[in-house]
Scaffold this active site. Structure first.
Site, PDB file in Angstrom:
ATOM      1  N   LYS A 127      -8.215 -35.617 -44.435  1.00 24.16           N
ATOM      2  CA  LYS A 127      -8.862 -34.912 -43.323  1.00 24.16           C
ATOM      3  C   LYS A 127      -9.021 -33.454 -43.719  1.00 24.16           C
ATOM      4  O   LYS A 127      -8.227 -32.923 -44.506  1.00 24.16           O
ATOM      5  CB  LYS A 127      -8.014 -35.010 -42.050  1.00 24.16           C
TER       6      LYS A 127
HETATM    7  P1  NAD Z   1     -17.950 -33.863 -30.935  1.00 24.03           P
HETATM    8  O1  NAD Z   1     -17.688 -32.457 -31.325  1.00 24.03           O
HETATM    9  O2  NAD Z   1     -19.257 -34.485 -31.261  1.00 24.03           O
HETATM   10  O3  NAD Z   1     -17.732 -34.039 -29.346  1.00 24.03           O
HETATM   11  C1  NAD Z   1     -16.551 -33.676 -28.713  1.00 24.03           C
HETATM   12  C2  NAD Z   1     -16.741 -33.780 -27.203  1.00 24.03           C
HETATM   13  O4  NAD Z   1     -15.483 -33.485 -26.573  1.00 24.03           O
HETATM   14  C3  NAD Z   1     -17.740 -32.789 -26.633  1.00 24.03           C
HETATM   15  O5  NAD Z   1     -18.407 -33.368 -25.535  1.00 24.03           O
HETATM   16  C4  NAD Z   1     -16.853 -31.630 -26.170  1.00 24.03           C
HETATM   17  O6  NAD Z   1     -17.467 -30.857 -25.124  1.00 24.03           O
HETATM   18  C5  NAD Z   1     -15.640 -32.401 -25.665  1.00 24.03           C
HETATM   19  N1  NAD Z   1     -14.423 -31.597 -25.679  1.00 24.03           N
HETATM   20  C6  NAD Z   1     -14.027 -30.707 -26.601  1.00 24.03           C
HETATM   21  N2  NAD Z   1     -12.855 -30.148 -26.241  1.00 24.03           N
HETATM   22  C7  NAD Z   1     -12.516 -30.717 -25.062  1.00 24.03           C
HETATM   23  C8  NAD Z   1     -11.414 -30.555 -24.184  1.00 24.03           C
HETATM   24  N3  NAD Z   1     -10.474 -29.649 -24.422  1.00 24.03           N
HETATM   25  N4  NAD Z   1     -11.384 -31.322 -23.060  1.00 24.03           N
HETATM   26  C9  NAD Z   1     -12.358 -32.205 -22.795  1.00 24.03           C
HETATM   27  N5  NAD Z   1     -13.430 -32.393 -23.591  1.00 24.03           N
HETATM   28  C10 NAD Z   1     -13.499 -31.648 -24.704  1.00 24.03           C
HETATM   29  O7  NAD Z   1     -16.735 -34.691 -31.569  1.00 24.03           O
HETATM   30  P2  NAD Z   1     -16.697 -36.244 -31.919  1.00 24.03           P
HETATM   31  O8  NAD Z   1     -17.135 -36.415 -33.316  1.00 24.03           O
HETATM   32  O9  NAD Z   1     -17.324 -37.015 -30.826  1.00 24.03           O
HETATM   33  O10 NAD Z   1     -15.116 -36.481 -31.913  1.00 24.03           O
HETATM   34  C11 NAD Z   1     -14.401 -36.739 -30.705  1.00 24.03           C
HETATM   35  C12 NAD Z   1     -13.074 -37.381 -31.063  1.00 24.03           C
HETATM   36  O11 NAD Z   1     -13.322 -38.614 -31.769  1.00 24.03           O
HETATM   37  C13 NAD Z   1     -12.178 -36.558 -31.980  1.00 24.03           C
HETATM   38  O12 NAD Z   1     -10.831 -36.818 -31.640  1.00 24.03           O
HETATM   39  C14 NAD Z   1     -12.472 -37.128 -33.357  1.00 24.03           C
HETATM   40  O13 NAD Z   1     -11.401 -36.916 -34.260  1.00 24.03           O
HETATM   41  C15 NAD Z   1     -12.637 -38.597 -33.018  1.00 24.03           C
HETATM   42  N6  NAD Z   1     -13.395 -39.365 -33.994  1.00 24.03           N
HETATM   43  C16 NAD Z   1     -14.666 -39.021 -34.345  1.00 24.03           C
HETATM   44  C17 NAD Z   1     -15.364 -39.792 -35.277  1.00 24.03           C
HETATM   45  C18 NAD Z   1     -16.799 -39.503 -35.642  1.00 24.03           C
HETATM   46  O14 NAD Z   1     -17.402 -40.341 -36.347  1.00 24.03           O
HETATM   47  N7  NAD Z   1     -17.386 -38.422 -35.212  1.00 24.03           N
HETATM   48  C19 NAD Z   1     -14.733 -40.895 -35.862  1.00 24.03           C
HETATM   49  C20 NAD Z   1     -13.438 -41.243 -35.465  1.00 24.03           C
HETATM   50  C21 NAD Z   1     -12.788 -40.461 -34.529  1.00 24.03           C
END
Ligand code: NAD
Length: 438
Positions: A127
């Site tokens: 990561k």
């Molecule tokens: P992103 O940046 O695209 O979206 C994040 C979302 O969460 C946004 O809507 C943001 O406004 C909201 N957010 C941020 N801080 C917040 C808070 N304090 N309270 C409530 N909402 C909040 O990110 P993403 O890629 O969708 O990732 C989201 C989660 O999924 C993370 O934990 C990430 O590690 C996990 N994840 C992502 C992927 C991927 O392919 N992008 C894969 C596996 C896991």
């Protein structure tokens, strides 16, 4: 390594005591506590247990970052952690967030190791993170930051070494800049250095939607186990980014009623169901503000988690369901799109209350699975159709879900413990056959 079946009184020897490890933070402790609990149940060889508690490589950098005014130069901290080099190249996303630290990135790298092993992918976990709020940056600043960060970690990444992907605060654009920076240094195009890149430079169909699709695929299987249908179920989604938005869209397409969604500044709630396309359009026009969305009532992120629903999907950040609110949740099941949204204490409370939790290391593994497809397609220079990608993804997700569910029933443990057992068990076997060098 000794034979695990003969391991006497397993107990890891590196419990942080008087000298805290550099990455010892609450999130790292959550990842290690999960490992410790599972290792004990598995009677894991203590030599392997100890190796898995710490990352094999942890790269910390600081670098100068020039703002658009060309006067201000900030020092930015950034990380890349490779937890496990046993299984093949390492793999894991890069997040841009002002709260990122070495412990958080280390925990996320560990979870990536388990996730890849559960899905049977030939990767160890990694990561990366840059400690900055990406929403304060112009596009030029984001690009400069990305290119400099890439230069700082260039020696430890590569298609056969360590392959970054998008995570919180990063996207396809960021992946394209990483690929370009890496390729400029090598002198030729190296698309395989990242996944989650745009289709035009070797990205895969279906990667953008893959994590959300995997989450909904798990939700569907879990509904089946709990004897109700996703069609008609009420769903609450925290976070409306790469994972949450797609999960909401796909669930809605399958007939679920999305009653609440949120972003960082709060959410919107309509017990009759939200129009997800209207929410997307609203956010696009009004920025990150759901407060005045006309199709629902405003709820805080905390209130949203406690709304009555069939399925809760936390898809934002870590540490959202804790001992303070686990007793107040009113869902039948929770499917974790985000990494680490639930603390150990909350997990126990939810298990006691009979709320089914599909854990992050299984539920959100769709992203890394299609990243693996992207890496394979790139290596072969032979690209698949979107239908083929989606079909292969759903096949793998379903079979991983059922294999974990079967193990959970067999051992009488939660899905999280079974998923950890499956992942750690496969890594243990690989470590045994490779042995110790020298
Ligand atoms: P992103 O940046 O695209 O979206 C994040 C979302 O969460 C946004 O809507 C943001 O406004 C909201 N957010 C941020 N801080 C917040 C808070 N304090 N309270 C409530 N909402 C909040 O990110 P993403 O890629 O969708 O990732 C989201 C989660 O999924 C993370 O934990 C990430 O590690 C996990 N994840 C992502 C992927 C991927 O392919 N992008 C894969 C596996 C896991």
């Amino acid at each position: 390594m000794s034979d695990p079946t003969n391991a006497p009184n397993p107990e890891p020897r590196t419990k942080p005591t008087h000298m805290p490890l550099e990455w010892d933070t609450p999130m790292y402790r959550l990842a290690v506590d999960q490992l410790d609990q599972t290792a004990e149940l598995m009677n894991l060889d203590p030599n392997i247990w100890e190796r898995l508690r710490t990352p094999q490589r942890a790269h910390v950098v600081s670098f100068p970052f020039r703002r658009d005014d060309y006067k201000t130069v900030e020092t930015v901290f950034a990380y890349r952690v490779q937890h496990l080099l046993t299984m093949g190249p390492t793999k894991g996303g890069i997040r841009y967030d002002e709260g990122v630290n070495l412990g958080e990135v280390t925990a996320l790298a560990m979870w990536m190791s388990w996730k890849c092993a559960i899905m049977g992918l030939p990767f160890g976990g990694a990561k990366g993170g840059v400690r900055i709020d990406p929403h304060t940056l112009s596009s030029d600043e984001l690009q400069r930051l990305t290119r400099r960060y890439t230069s700082e970690i260039i020696e430890i990444i590569g298609p056969d070494r360590d392959i970054p992907a998008p995570d919180l605060g990063t996207d396809e654009r960021v992946m394209a800049w990483i690929m370009d920076t890496y390729s400029q240094q090598k002198g030729y195009a190296v698309p395989g250095v990242v996944t989650g890149k745009p289709i035009e430079i070797g990205g895969s169909h279906g990667r953008r939607e893959a994590t959300g699709r995997g989450v909904i695929s798990c939700a569907k299987e879990a509904c089946h186990s709990m004897d109700f249908s996703l069609d008609g179920a009420s769903v609450v989604v925290q976070g409306f980014g790469a994972v949450g938005r797609i999960a909401a869209q796909l669930a809605s397409t399958l007939g679920a009623k999305i009653i609440a969604v949120s972003s960082v500044s709060g959410g919107t709630y309509n017990p009759k169901g939200l129009d997800i396309d209207a929410v997307s359009a609203w956010l696009e026009q009004n920025g990150d503000k759901l407060k005045d969305f006309p199709g629902g009532d405003f709820v805080t992120n905390q209130e949203l988690l406690e709304l009555p629903c069939d399925i809760l999907i936390p898809a934002a950040i870590q540490n959202q369901i804790t001992e303070n609110n686990a007793a107040a949740l009113r869902c039948k099941m929770m499917v974790e799109g985000a990494n680490g949204p639930t603390t150990l204490e909350a997990d126990a409370i939810l298990a006691d209350r009979g709320i089914l939790v599909v854990p992050d290391i299984l539920a959100n593994a769709g992203g890394v699975t299609v990243s693996y497809f992207e890496w394979v397609q790139g290596a072969q220079q032979f690209f698949w159709s979107e239908e083929e990608v989606n079909r292969k993804l759903i096949d793998l997700m379903q079979s991983a879900y059922h294999s974990v569910e079967h193990l959970a029933k067999e051992k009488g443990v939660t899905l999280r413990t079974a998923a950890l057992m499956r992942g750690i068990g496969r890594i243990k076997q690989a470590k045994h056959v490779r042995g110790v060098f020298p």
